[in-house]
Write an enzyme that holds these catalytic residues in place. Structure first.
Site, mmCIF file in Angstrom:
data_model
loop_
_atom_site.group_PDB
_atom_site.id
_atom_site.type_symbol
_atom_site.label_atom_id
_atom_site.label_comp_id
_atom_site.label_asym_id
_atom_site.label_seq_id
_atom_site.Cartn_x
_atom_site.Cartn_y
_atom_site.Cartn_z
ATOM 1 N N TYR A 155 9.263 -1.011 -9.822
ATOM 2 C CA TYR A 155 9.422 -1.561 -8.476
ATOM 3 C C TYR A 155 10.613 -2.519 -8.382
ATOM 4 O O TYR A 155 10.922 -3.240 -9.334
ATOM 5 C CB TYR A 155 8.133 -2.261 -8.061
ATOM 6 C CG TYR A 155 6.933 -1.345 -8.161
ATOM 7 C CD1 TYR A 155 6.816 -0.242 -7.315
ATOM 8 C CD2 TYR A 155 5.940 -1.552 -9.125
ATOM 9 C CE1 TYR A 155 5.732 0.621 -7.423
ATOM 10 C CE2 TYR A 155 4.857 -0.691 -9.234
ATOM 11 C CZ TYR A 155 4.759 0.392 -8.378
ATOM 12 O OH TYR A 155 3.690 1.250 -8.488
ATOM 13 N N THR A 227 -5.941 -13.142 -6.299
ATOM 14 C CA THR A 227 -6.988 -14.049 -5.812
ATOM 15 C C THR A 227 -6.498 -14.859 -4.621
ATOM 16 O O THR A 227 -7.063 -15.886 -4.286
ATOM 17 C CB THR A 227 -7.466 -14.984 -6.935
ATOM 18 O OG1 THR A 227 -6.360 -15.780 -7.385
ATOM 19 C CG2 THR A 227 -8.026 -14.184 -8.104
#
Length: 315
Positions: A155, A227
């Site tokens: 990426y 998270t």
């Protein structure tokens, strides 16, 4: 009180035009806490409906030994960096230049890919509560340091990687109380005096992330999520089996940090962790060597536990 919060949440959600408008927090008692992340911004739906969310509680008896997992490698280089109080946490942003190369994570369970460390996030408690995100056998530790990296082999940038398969690796280090503070963590602790309030920042000199790592080749790994909103399930989590340490006096300095800006009412950052999520039958693997009885003792701080006796089958 809860009805008022839900009403306010409904009105507030109608005003949200983009995810950047939503001032989310880790506070479980308010409308912008983790229980509402997946309801107020459509791009964050995974926070509520995802099935491989993080963090989790590491269950010793459910660890699966996998002999193919090699020790993790973190480049031993000095980086250009900046510590920022982003409100929800203290974050160290890693910069790169020709003079200062990138710091990469390789080996371990990363399938041959190279991951560049983008930032380091600090989750911590306060004087009465511990603040790590992951727990061991239900025990929460004072702090958790997370080196967040993206896959540069596939990426072009962190944003693309965070939403793509095998995009993110997070190397997690638990912090326990001890007689001496890890020297690199001490640098961070001293620097917090310059970022007391939200949006404050300070440049870090001679920062070497690899010195935050404990002296161990043992690790625990599983597939999970970020998270933070929107909780994308693209993360390979790597938890090292030994903690680093901080004294209680130094830990107290982290409780002086605020979620709010200097002109606003003081709202402390800690504790800033997301509650543990359901494992949902995920494999939680370890490379910790078995003893002669096909069990192994694994320690994190003062907690000792065993991996199960079954090895991963090779295809």
């Amino acid at each position: 009180m809860r009805c008022e919060c839900l009403f306010f949440l409904l009105i507030y959600s109608l005003r949200i035009d983009s995810k950047s408008d939503y001032q989310w927090s880790y506070d479980q008692d308010f409308f912008n806490g983790p229980q509402y992340w997946g309801r107020v911004v459509k791009e964050w739906w995974m926070c509520e409906r995802g099935q491989i969310q993080s963090p989790i509680d590491i269950q010793p008896k459910q660890l699966l030994f996998d002999s193919s997992i090699k020790p993790i490698k973190l480049d031993k280089v000095q980086v250009v960096s900046e510590m920022v109080n982003v409100g929800q946490m203290i974050r160290v942003r890693i910069g790169y230049s020709r003079a200062r190369p990138s710091v990469n994570i390789t080996n371990g369970p990363l399938n041959g890919y190279q991951y560049r460390v983008q930032r380091i996030d600090f989750h911590f408690g306060n004087t009465t509560h511990n603040g790590s995100e992951h727990t061991i056998n239900g025990r929460r530790y004072p702090m958790e340091v997370q080196l967040v990296a993206f896959n540069t082999d596939i990426y072009p940038n962190f944003t693309t990687a965070s939403k793509s398969p095998h995009g993110i690796a997070i190397l997690s280090i638990l912090v326990d109380f001890g007689e001496e503070t890890n020297m690199e963590l001490l640098k961070m602790t001293i620097a917090t005096a310059s970022v007391t309030y939200k949006d404050k920042r300070v440049q870090l000199a001679e920062f070497e992330p690899w010195r935050l790592l404990p002296m161990t080749r043992d690790l625990i790994t599983y597939e999970g999520s970020l998270t933070t909103p929107g909780c994308d399930e693209t993360v390979t989590w790597i938890l090292l089996n030994q903690p680093i340490y901080i004294t209680k006096d130094h830990f107290f300095e982290w409780s002086k940090l605020y979620f709010s800006q200097e002109s606003q009412i003081k709202a402390p950052i800690g504790p800033n962790y997301r509650a543990t999520q359901k494992t949902n039958n995920r494999l939680v693997r370890t490379n910790i060597q078995h003893k002669t009885n096909h069990n192994c003792k694994l320690s994190v701080g003062r907690v000792f536990y065993r991996a199960n006796q079954y090895s991963m089958r090779k295809n």
